[in-house]
Motif scaffolding. Sequence first.
Motif, PDB file in Angstrom:
ATOM      1  N   LEU A   7      10.372 -36.219  40.040  1.00  0.00           N
ATOM      2  CA  LEU A   7      10.508 -35.033  39.191  1.00  0.00           C
ATOM      3  C   LEU A   7      11.132 -35.397  37.850  1.00  0.00           C
ATOM      4  O   LEU A   7      10.666 -34.936  36.795  1.00  0.00           O
ATOM      5  N   LEU A   8      12.181 -36.239  37.874  1.00  0.00           N
ATOM      6  CA  LEU A   8      12.823 -36.643  36.625  1.00  0.00           C
ATOM      7  C   LEU A   8      11.877 -37.478  35.761  1.00  0.00           C
ATOM      8  O   LEU A   8      11.862 -37.336  34.529  1.00  0.00           O
ATOM      9  N   ALA A   9      11.086 -38.343  36.391  1.00  0.00           N
ATOM     10  CA  ALA A   9      10.108 -39.136  35.639  1.00  0.00           C
ATOM     11  C   ALA A   9       9.066 -38.221  34.985  1.00  0.00           C
ATOM     12  O   ALA A   9       8.680 -38.427  33.824  1.00  0.00           O
ATOM     13  N   VAL A  13       8.295 -37.790  30.916  1.00  0.00           N
ATOM     14  CA  VAL A  13       6.938 -37.902  30.353  1.00  0.00           C
ATOM     15  C   VAL A  13       6.584 -36.646  29.570  1.00  0.00           C
ATOM     16  O   VAL A  13       6.039 -36.716  28.454  1.00  0.00           O
ATOM     17  N   LEU A  14       6.898 -35.481  30.130  1.00  0.00           N
ATOM     18  CA  LEU A  14       6.601 -34.216  29.456  1.00  0.00           C
ATOM     19  C   LEU A  14       7.366 -34.101  28.147  1.00  0.00           C
ATOM     20  O   LEU A  14       6.797 -33.718  27.107  1.00  0.00           O
ATOM     21  N   LEU A  15       8.659 -34.446  28.169  1.00  0.00           N
ATOM     22  CA  LEU A  15       9.467 -34.390  26.956  1.00  0.00           C
ATOM     23  C   LEU A  15       8.922 -35.341  25.896  1.00  0.00           C
ATOM     24  O   LEU A  15       8.858 -34.985  24.702  1.00  0.00           O
ATOM     25  N   MET A  16       8.524 -36.524  26.332  1.00  0.00           N
ATOM     26  CA  MET A  16       8.010 -37.518  25.394  1.00  0.00           C
ATOM     27  C   MET A  16       6.728 -37.038  24.722  1.00  0.00           C
ATOM     28  O   MET A  16       6.580 -37.132  23.494  1.00  0.00           O
ATOM     29  N   LEU A  17       5.805 -36.496  25.493  1.00  0.00           N
ATOM     30  CA  LEU A  17       4.527 -36.045  24.942  1.00  0.00           C
ATOM     31  C   LEU A  17       4.700 -34.855  24.012  1.00  0.00           C
ATOM     32  O   LEU A  17       4.126 -34.815  22.911  1.00  0.00           O
ATOM     33  N   CYS A  51      13.746 -39.154  13.118  1.00  0.00           N
ATOM     34  CA  CYS A  51      14.676 -39.491  14.195  1.00  0.00           C
ATOM     35  C   CYS A  51      14.096 -39.102  15.557  1.00  0.00           C
ATOM     36  O   CYS A  51      14.159 -39.875  16.526  1.00  0.00           O
ATOM     37  N   ASN A  52      13.532 -37.913  15.640  1.00  0.00           N
ATOM     38  CA  ASN A  52      12.952 -37.446  16.897  1.00  0.00           C
ATOM     39  C   ASN A  52      11.743 -38.279  17.305  1.00  0.00           C
ATOM     40  O   ASN A  52      11.550 -38.585  18.495  1.00  0.00           O
ATOM     41  N   LEU A  53      10.907 -38.652  16.336  1.00  0.00           N
ATOM     42  CA  LEU A  53       9.733 -39.473  16.646  1.00  0.00           C
ATOM     43  C   LEU A  53      10.140 -40.859  17.149  1.00  0.00           C
ATOM     44  O   LEU A  53       9.586 -41.366  18.134  1.00  0.00           O
ATOM     45  N   LEU A  54      11.119 -41.475  16.480  1.00  0.00           N
ATOM     46  CA  LEU A  54      11.576 -42.791  16.919  1.00  0.00           C
ATOM     47  C   LEU A  54      12.230 -42.720  18.294  1.00  0.00           C
ATOM     48  O   LEU A  54      12.082 -43.637  19.109  1.00  0.00           O
ATOM     49  N   MET A  55      12.936 -41.628  18.564  1.00  0.00           N
ATOM     50  CA  MET A  55      13.530 -41.445  19.889  1.00  0.00           C
ATOM     51  C   MET A  55      12.445 -41.342  20.955  1.00  0.00           C
ATOM     52  O   MET A  55      12.572 -41.892  22.064  1.00  0.00           O
ATOM     53  N   ALA A  56      11.360 -40.653  20.620  1.00  0.00           N
ATOM     54  CA  ALA A  56      10.281 -40.447  21.583  1.00  0.00           C
ATOM     55  C   ALA A  56       9.517 -41.732  21.884  1.00  0.00           C
ATOM     56  O   ALA A  56       8.955 -41.868  22.977  1.00  0.00           O
ATOM     57  N   VAL A  57       9.464 -42.671  20.937  1.00  0.00           N
ATOM     58  CA  VAL A  57       8.689 -43.899  21.153  1.00  0.00           C
ATOM     59  C   VAL A  57       9.563 -45.099  21.528  1.00  0.00           C
ATOM     60  O   VAL A  57       9.025 -46.162  21.869  1.00  0.00           O
ATOM     61  N   SER A  58      10.884 -44.948  21.479  1.00  0.00           N
ATOM     62  CA  SER A  58      11.757 -46.080  21.814  1.00  0.00           C
ATOM     63  C   SER A  58      12.597 -45.802  23.061  1.00  0.00           C
ATOM     64  O   SER A  58      12.421 -46.463  24.102  1.00  0.00           O
ATOM     65  N   SER A  59      13.478 -44.816  22.993  1.00  0.00           N
ATOM     66  CA  SER A  59      14.409 -44.578  24.105  1.00  0.00           C
ATOM     67  C   SER A  59      13.747 -43.929  25.313  1.00  0.00           C
ATOM     68  O   SER A  59      13.996 -44.326  26.457  1.00  0.00           O
ATOM     69  N   MET A  60      12.905 -42.929  25.077  1.00  0.00           N
ATOM     70  CA  MET A  60      12.301 -42.203  26.201  1.00  0.00           C
ATOM     71  C   MET A  60      11.431 -43.091  27.092  1.00  0.00           C
ATOM     72  O   MET A  60      11.532 -43.017  28.324  1.00  0.00           O
ATOM     73  N   PRO A  61      10.552 -43.958  26.525  1.00  0.00           N
ATOM     74  CA  PRO A  61       9.749 -44.819  27.410  1.00  0.00           C
ATOM     75  C   PRO A  61      10.596 -45.766  28.258  1.00  0.00           C
ATOM     76  O   PRO A  61      10.281 -46.001  29.434  1.00  0.00           O
TER      77      PRO A  61
END
Length: 339
Positions: A7-9, A13-17, A51-61
Amino acid sequence: MSIWELLLAFVVVLLMLVALLANVLVLMCFLYSADIRKQVPGLFILNLTFCNLLMAVSSMPLTLAGIIYKSQPGGDQVCHVVGFLETFLTTNSMLSMAALSIDRWIAVVFPLSYHSKMRYRDAALILSYTWLHSASFPIVAASLSWLGFHHLYASCTLYNKRPEDRTQFVIFTGVFHALSFLLSLVVLCFTYLKVLKVARFHCKRIDVITMQTLVLLVDIHPSVRERCLEEQRRRRQRATKKISTFIGTFILCFAPYVITRLVELSSVVHINSHWGIISKCLAYSKAVSDPFVYSLLRHQYKKTWKDILNKLLKRSSINSSAQRLHTSVSSLFLASKNH
């Protein structure tokens, strides 16, 4: 993997997309609309979007990989770089929200002198400070080797592996959150409460004028009177809702994670790993909510992305019509040739 981890995974994924899609849409609106680019707040929104875009492609994955594999994804160098970025981007986004609140405070409280107090040069100076402020803490953490994979949050972030550095790390963490989360929250509360005070004052003046008008218009239809009174109630609630959204989303997304990081410093309290990842997901959710809170739900941005969509659909329609015309002409040519 347990059902909780699955569920957390899925949530990550949903937050990242959604974060990628929403922030790319804000960036497209900024590039498409000259009016948005002319506005000073657009610089702060652009910085927040990056900042949000870099967070989505670096930390979230990497957090997603940490949840799935339950270990550090990649090598130490990759984790250190991502931990540096995570600390820098989180602080930068918080300070960008504080900068937006300062801009709104000046615009509402000092409307006549806004253009002299908040110019592009002033906004650039504020952004320069946010970058220097945001970079100072991860630089110190990197020099002291306080960046790494933290199993509690399944992510690369601030982490101290050496017990002998515990006291210094506790002081550093406390100062870091005081000068990032707490400072931004104080600025948000101060500026937006001032804005709310001015908004309520103007609402009262408009209400007095409206009531005086309704008293003079004795022959006005009851339905019109009721609509005027309903508009009064909406006007009073509109500013409160907006400011509650600005401050509320900031607290809801960042406060659980910051409090967890501070409580974690105490060896007495045990923190569940699932809660650690949930608090991290809440912090990530700010990258999802920011595009809607600060940009996409505003009239100017809604009009811009609708124009972009209409332009794309119109171009697609023209291309399909041209293709059909080309097919028809080719068919006629072949038929006449055969004839």
